[in-house]
Design a protein around this motif. Structure first.
Motif, mmCIF file in Angstrom:
data_model
loop_
_atom_site.group_PDB
_atom_site.id
_atom_site.type_symbol
_atom_site.label_atom_id
_atom_site.label_comp_id
_atom_site.label_asym_id
_atom_site.label_seq_id
_atom_site.Cartn_x
_atom_site.Cartn_y
_atom_site.Cartn_z
ATOM 1 N N SER A 29 9.351 25.986 31.220
ATOM 2 C CA SER A 29 10.280 27.117 31.746
ATOM 3 C C SER A 29 10.031 27.204 33.190
ATOM 4 O O SER A 29 10.523 27.343 34.228
ATOM 5 C CB SER A 29 10.330 28.331 31.071
ATOM 6 O OG SER A 29 10.568 27.981 29.690
ATOM 7 N N ASP A 45 15.395 36.618 32.726
ATOM 8 C CA ASP A 45 14.693 35.804 31.598
ATOM 9 C C ASP A 45 15.568 36.585 30.421
ATOM 10 O O ASP A 45 15.149 37.696 30.244
ATOM 11 C CB ASP A 45 13.318 35.819 31.307
ATOM 12 C CG ASP A 45 12.839 35.074 30.187
ATOM 13 O OD1 ASP A 45 13.646 34.024 29.791
ATOM 14 O OD2 ASP A 45 11.693 35.150 29.808
ATOM 15 N N HIS A 108 17.468 32.325 32.704
ATOM 16 C CA HIS A 108 16.756 31.592 32.074
ATOM 17 C C HIS A 108 16.843 31.959 30.625
ATOM 18 O O HIS A 108 16.732 33.122 30.369
ATOM 19 C CB HIS A 108 15.254 31.584 32.622
ATOM 20 C CG HIS A 108 14.422 30.857 31.527
ATOM 21 N ND1 HIS A 108 13.809 31.647 30.689
ATOM 22 C CD2 HIS A 108 13.872 29.684 31.443
ATOM 23 C CE1 HIS A 108 13.002 30.729 29.934
ATOM 24 N NE2 HIS A 108 13.049 29.572 30.153
ATOM 25 N N ARG A 110 15.225 30.882 26.881
ATOM 26 C CA ARG A 110 14.538 30.126 25.930
ATOM 27 C C ARG A 110 14.644 30.737 24.775
ATOM 28 O O ARG A 110 14.052 31.683 24.395
ATOM 29 C CB ARG A 110 12.875 29.869 26.168
ATOM 30 C CG ARG A 110 11.989 29.129 25.177
ATOM 31 C CD ARG A 110 10.722 28.693 25.582
ATOM 32 N NE ARG A 110 9.840 28.084 24.376
ATOM 33 C CZ ARG A 110 9.277 28.591 23.587
ATOM 34 N NH1 ARG A 110 9.194 30.029 23.458
ATOM 35 N NH2 ARG A 110 8.570 28.081 22.806
ATOM 36 N N PHE A 195 16.081 21.418 26.878
ATOM 37 C CA PHE A 195 16.281 22.179 28.066
ATOM 38 C C PHE A 195 17.146 21.730 28.649
ATOM 39 O O PHE A 195 17.280 20.459 29.188
ATOM 40 C CB PHE A 195 14.940 22.657 28.670
ATOM 41 C CG PHE A 195 14.114 23.612 28.086
ATOM 42 C CD1 PHE A 195 13.325 23.202 27.043
ATOM 43 C CD2 PHE A 195 14.037 24.782 28.714
ATOM 44 C CE1 PHE A 195 12.298 24.226 26.669
ATOM 45 C CE2 PHE A 195 13.155 25.703 27.887
ATOM 46 C CZ PHE A 195 12.111 25.174 27.058
#
Ligand SMILES: C[S@@+](CC[C@H](N)C(=O)[O-])C[C@H]1O[C@@H](n2cnc3c(N)ncnc32)[C@H](O)[C@@H]1O
Length: 202
Positions: A29, A45, A108, A110, A195
């Motif tokens: 990341s 994030d 971002h 994840r 990703f």
């Protein structure tokens, strides 16, 4: 169980490295973010949880917002960061209902998006991402890959190839890059992630 209750309980009852998604060093990341935006850029994030990504981004000079549905997760990260936590914008909110007050160069995520198994939740997320990302800014989305796990934290997930993910984001975004990553969980298993980096067209 309601989503917030589930995630609060996870972070209240497990230590940092008892969750399968724990990473000592979130290098994939961090490297993807630095490949698209210089130090000083605004980064959010989403579903950041208690991830150590924020530590690295703050150290690298980014203006960081961490959003998560579980304030217990944010509290863990804040405590770990100590004085440096003051430079971070912490947002306890459900991403499908949040209203941002400014835009970000980098979005971002994840391992949040793959939990959105209901089409209406994905629509809300994508509507928000489209308005919250600056023109020319980037979405970096890490999900379980199409050969990754079917569940996580006891919940079903939706798995993606880069093409599926780009299709979800639609024509307002162009595909920049993608990579696969095998995440080694603290218990010793491997979770296949992908990703995808997308750029919002001006
Ligand atoms: C698998 S964890 C990943 C955490 C972090 N991104 C990482 O890599 O360590 C998923 C995170 O998404 C958060 N989350 C789940 N649904 C959410 C929602 N609707 N809005 C905001 N956060 C959510 C959870 O609380 C959890 O912290």
């Amino acid at each position: 169980m309601e989503s917030r209750t589930h995630w609060q309980r996870v972070y209240e009852t497990k230590t940092e490295d008892e969750v399968s998604w724990f990473q000592d060093t979130p290098a994939v990341s961090a490297d993807l973010i630095s490949s698209v935006a210089p130090s000083g850029a605004t980064v959010i994030d989403v579903g950041g949880g208690a991830s150590r990504l924020v530590d690295r981004l703050v150290a690298d000079g980014y203006q960081v917002t961490v959003l998560d549905i579980a304030d217990a997760a944010l509290a863990k990260a804040r405590t770990r960061l100590g004085a440096a936590a003051h430079s971070v914008d912490w947002v306890a909110a459900d991403i499908t209902q949040w209203q941002p007050v400014h835009r970000f160069k980098v979005w971002h995520d994840r391992a949040l998006f793959h939990f959105l198994v209901k089409p209406e939740d994905r629509r809300a997320y994508l509507r928000l991402a489209s308005t919250a990302i600056e023109d020319g800014g980037f979405a970096i989305i890490g999900t379980f890959a199409s050969d990754g796990p079917q569940r996580c934290s006891g919940l079903p997930v939706r798995r993606y190839d880069p093409e599926d993910l780009a299709a979800e984001f639609g024509p307002a975004f162009e595909h920049v890059n993608d990579l696969r990553h095998d995440h080694a969980t603290p218990s010793g298993s491997v979770q296949r992630f992908q990703f995808t980096v997308l750029r919002k067209l001006p």
